[in-house]
Scaffold this active site. Structure first.
Site, short mmCIF file in Angstrom:
data_model
loop_
_atom_site.label_atom_id
_atom_site.label_comp_id
_atom_site.label_asym_id
_atom_site.label_seq_id
_atom_site.Cartn_x
_atom_site.Cartn_y
_atom_site.Cartn_z
N GLY A 133 -15.56 -21.45 46.33
CA GLY A 133 -15.62 -22.71 47.08
C GLY A 133 -15.52 -23.92 46.19
O GLY A 133 -16.10 -24.97 46.49
N HIS A 135 -16.96 -24.64 27.57
CA HIS A 135 -16.61 -25.60 28.61
C HIS A 135 -15.47 -25.12 29.51
O HIS A 135 -15.48 -25.35 30.71
CB HIS A 135 -16.20 -26.90 27.91
CG HIS A 135 -15.81 -28.01 28.84
ND1 HIS A 135 -16.70 -28.59 29.70
CD2 HIS A 135 -14.62 -28.66 29.02
CE1 HIS A 135 -16.09 -29.56 30.39
NE2 HIS A 135 -14.83 -29.60 30.00
N GLY A 164 -11.42 -36.71 35.15
CA GLY A 164 -10.47 -36.91 36.24
C GLY A 164 -9.29 -35.98 36.15
O GLY A 164 -9.41 -34.86 35.66
N TRP A 182 -18.60 -30.87 38.73
CA TRP A 182 -19.23 -31.47 37.55
C TRP A 182 -18.24 -32.21 36.65
O TRP A 182 -18.63 -32.82 35.66
CB TRP A 182 -19.94 -30.40 36.73
CG TRP A 182 -21.10 -29.78 37.43
CD1 TRP A 182 -21.41 -29.88 38.77
CD2 TRP A 182 -22.10 -28.94 36.86
NE1 TRP A 182 -22.53 -29.16 39.04
CE2 TRP A 182 -22.99 -28.57 37.89
CE3 TRP A 182 -22.33 -28.47 35.57
CZ2 TRP A 182 -24.09 -27.74 37.68
CZ3 TRP A 182 -23.44 -27.64 35.35
CH2 TRP A 182 -24.30 -27.29 36.40
N HIS A 240 -16.33 -27.73 24.47
CA HIS A 240 -16.27 -29.19 24.56
C HIS A 240 -17.09 -29.75 23.41
O HIS A 240 -18.22 -29.32 23.17
CB HIS A 240 -16.84 -29.68 25.90
CG HIS A 240 -16.50 -31.10 26.20
ND1 HIS A 240 -17.03 -32.15 25.49
CD2 HIS A 240 -15.66 -31.64 27.11
CE1 HIS A 240 -16.53 -33.29 25.95
NE2 HIS A 240 -15.69 -33.00 26.94
N LEU A 247 -8.22 -29.80 36.39
CA LEU A 247 -8.21 -30.09 37.83
C LEU A 247 -6.77 -30.15 38.32
O LEU A 247 -6.47 -29.73 39.44
CB LEU A 247 -8.95 -31.40 38.13
CG LEU A 247 -10.42 -31.52 37.71
CD1 LEU A 247 -11.05 -32.78 38.29
CD2 LEU A 247 -11.23 -30.32 38.12
N ARG A 264 -9.31 -31.24 21.04
CA ARG A 264 -10.69 -30.85 21.32
C ARG A 264 -11.23 -29.77 20.38
O ARG A 264 -12.38 -29.82 19.95
CB ARG A 264 -10.72 -30.34 22.76
CG ARG A 264 -12.05 -30.41 23.39
CD ARG A 264 -11.91 -30.11 24.85
NE ARG A 264 -11.85 -31.34 25.63
CZ ARG A 264 -11.94 -31.36 26.96
NH1 ARG A 264 -12.05 -30.24 27.62
NH2 ARG A 264 -11.89 -32.49 27.60
N GLU A 279 -7.66 -40.40 27.13
CA GLU A 279 -8.53 -39.36 26.57
C GLU A 279 -7.90 -38.78 25.32
O GLU A 279 -6.70 -38.96 25.09
CB GLU A 279 -8.76 -38.24 27.59
CG GLU A 279 -9.84 -38.59 28.58
CD GLU A 279 -10.21 -37.44 29.49
OE1 GLU A 279 -9.49 -36.43 29.51
OE2 GLU A 279 -11.23 -37.55 30.16
N ARG A 311 -6.79 -26.29 25.81
CA ARG A 311 -6.40 -27.13 26.95
C ARG A 311 -6.48 -28.62 26.62
O ARG A 311 -7.45 -29.08 26.00
CB ARG A 311 -7.31 -26.83 28.15
CG ARG A 311 -7.01 -27.67 29.37
CD ARG A 311 -7.92 -27.29 30.51
NE ARG A 311 -9.31 -27.50 30.18
CZ ARG A 311 -9.98 -28.63 30.40
NH1 ARG A 311 -9.39 -29.66 30.96
NH2 ARG A 311 -11.25 -28.72 30.06
C1 SIN Z 1 -14.55 -34.60 29.93
O1 SIN Z 1 -14.83 -35.41 30.77
O2 SIN Z 1 -14.66 -34.79 28.73
C2 SIN Z 1 -14.05 -33.28 30.36
C3 SIN Z 1 -12.67 -33.40 30.78
C4 SIN Z 1 -12.02 -32.07 30.77
O3 SIN Z 1 -12.63 -31.07 30.39
O4 SIN Z 1 -10.82 -32.03 31.09
#
Ligand code: SIN
Length: 520
Positions: A10, A334, A46, A42, A230, A375, A276, A111, A369
């Site tokens: 879900g 993460h 975006g 969570w 992360h 998302l 990352r 980012e 990633r």
């Molecule tokens: C974050 O807000 O740092 C996470 C974003 C993500 O994992 O894509």
């Protein structure tokens, strides 16, 4: 009577797929109330989409390929980047209030490892919550979607090599009954594996049960060695660990150790905005050395409470004021780049079985990633599954609900169950940010022991995923992206390829992996 399409999960991928399938009959099975217990809820940053001024699909593709460290599937990422803008518009139609600039255009932010500002956000760091609230509301108003909350799927039902339904049990374990839900097709959207680790940003539900279940049914898996840590979970000893979004570094926040050194500067030309995996290893080294790592947002963020309300409230809960204090940070499991192998339409290797979201490995992320592509991947490929299924399935509603009997004697495996605790410990110690052969072999032995002792189908599914991570990590004799080995510290061009395997193939390599190490 046409059977419904069964969707397991879900979160964002499951609900988006269900909505895109309307008016076809869909049954969504979710362990928790929909939207709750999903990593997507969570998510702070975006969705990455090349919709900002001057940005291009090519640039989004290139950034993803670079971050993915040589093994991104270019066809998959190009499809994903190309369809991003249409999916953002779908989300707007479902009522997601993405931030706008003064001219009313979508506002985009920056980012790490993105060469352009391309993250579409909601109220700063509230994208996940806002997206899921809008989707849950839309699902509740969609009559073709039946939601069964509080059920954990434990097994895929196969007939003549085709998935024909699932066996699920009540989340509480209070009911002894195993429920069989038949489906014309089954779509898995069960999320990732963060809770296989002691420090994670993921909810408890994200412990790889779905992936293990698919593996046990014979599905092909991909890239199981690649776990993303992360860099900046807030280091306050909370489980799961609250996240300090990468967007803070995108805004100019810097990383320091307790000696005040900006330790990322000598490690990478992009310092805090390096990929990352590089930043996670930089922070890990400082934490291991006892110097700690701290995120300094004091000059970079002007109105913290307004711009990053989620992080602000997490900090305040632990007595940290990010306006005047630095935030202690630690790498945390993460995101999982590995998972159920799927093709460009979300089809797995088993007929009748599809998968989308973090439980899959589409090839979009490679070994590491790019931020805010998760998302996006969830909505793009769940929509593609819906498109593919729409050509096969009529819109007739159905109810395939029946009851069976219990098969195991222990149903629930909580995060604090001693075997789960042992599993998380060994995964963190030996299959975490840094790995080597001796540690990973020890981890694999513990995992096999836990698997042998398991009396719970649920735990067996979880431990199967851990086993596949260990085997794939031991078999990849190099370092790449999220898979960093101290005994093979360099990338090896011979390994510039994805790992594709079934559970049976992985298991066939175990005697050698264990014996090889015993001989050394
Ligand atoms: C974050 O807000 O740092 C996470 C974003 C993500 O994992 O894509």
């Amino acid at each position: 009577m046409t059977k419904p399409i069964v969707i397991i999960g879900g979160g964002l991928a499951g609900l988006f797929c269900a909505l895109k399938l309307a008016p076809r009959a869909v049954t969504v099975l979710a362990a928790a109330p929909i939207g709750v217990g999903a990593s997507s809820t969570w998510a702070q940053a975006g969705i990455a989409a090349a919709v900002g001024p001057g940005d291009t699909i090519d640039s989004h593709v290139n950034d993803t390929i670079i971050a993915g460290d040589g093994i991104v599937d270019e066809k998959i990422i190009r499809t994903m980047a190309t369809e991003a803008s249409d999916r953002i518009h779908d989300l707007l139609e479902y009522g997601v209030p993405f931030d706008r600039d003064l001219e009313g255009k979508l506002a985009v932010s920056r980012e790490a490892a993105h060469s352009e500002s391309r993250i579409v956000r909601v109220k700063g760091d509230m994208a996940g919550r806002a997206i899921m609230q809008a989707l849950v509301k839309t699902v509740e108003q969609t009559p073709s979607i039946r939601v069964l909350e509080g059920y954990v799927v434990e097994q895929l039902m196969l007939e003549d090599g085709r998935v024909v339904g699932v066996a699920a049990r009540s989340e509480a374990g209070a009911s002894e009954e195993l429920h069989y839900v038949e489906g014309s097709n089954v779509v898995m959207a069960t999320g990732g594996v963060g809770h296989l680790y002691e420090v994670t940003t993921n909810p408890t539900e994200a412990r790889g049960g779905g992936i293990g279940m698919a593996a046990r049914a014979g599905a092909r898996l991909a890239d199981m060695e690649f776990v993303q840590f992360h860099p900046t979970a807030i280091n306050v000893g909370k489980d799961p660990a609250p996240l300090a979004t990468e967007a803070l570094r995108g805004h100019g926040a810097t990383l320091h150790n307790s000696a005040g050194e900006r330790f990322m500067v000598p490690l990478h030309k992009d310092a805090e905005l390096a990929p990352r995996d590089v930043v996670a290893r930089g922070i890990f080294a400082e934490v291991k050395a006892g110097r700690g790592a701290f995120l300094d947002c004091r000059t970079a963020v002007h109105d913290f409470a307004a711009e990053f309300p989620t992080v602000y409230s997490y900090c305040k809960d632990y007595g940290i004021d990010p306006v005047t204090d630095m935030i202690p940070v630690i790498p945390a499991a993460h995101y999982f780049m590995g998972g159920i192998w799927t093709d460009i339409n979300g089809r797995s290797s088993i007929p009748g079985f599809w998968a989308c979201g973090e439980c899959t490995s589409t090839g979009a992320h490679g070994a590491n990633r790019l931020a805010s592509n998760s998302l996006l991947e969830a909505v793009v490929f769940s929509a593609r599954i819906a498109d593919a299924l729409k050509t096969e399935i009529s819109a007739e509603p159905s109810n395939g609900w029946s009851k069976g009997s219990i098969e195991t004697d222990e149903h629930t495996i909580n995060a604090d169950h001693p075997n789960m605790t042992r599993l998380r410990k060994v995964m963190s110690k030996h299959l975490g940010v840094l790995r080597d052969e001796a540690g990973m072999s020890e981890a694999l032995r513990t995992i096999l022991e836990l698997e042998e002792q398991s009396h719970s189908q649920r735990f067996t599914n979880v431990v199967t995923t851990a086993k596949l991570i260990a085997v794939s990590a031991l078999n990849r004799l190099e370092s790449r992206g999220g898979h960093a080995r101290t005994d093979y510290p360099d990338e090896d061009p011979a390994w510039k390829r994805r790992t594709l395997l079934t559970l049976a193939q992985a298991e066939a390599t175990i005697p050698d992996l264990i014996n090889e190490h015993a001989e050394n």
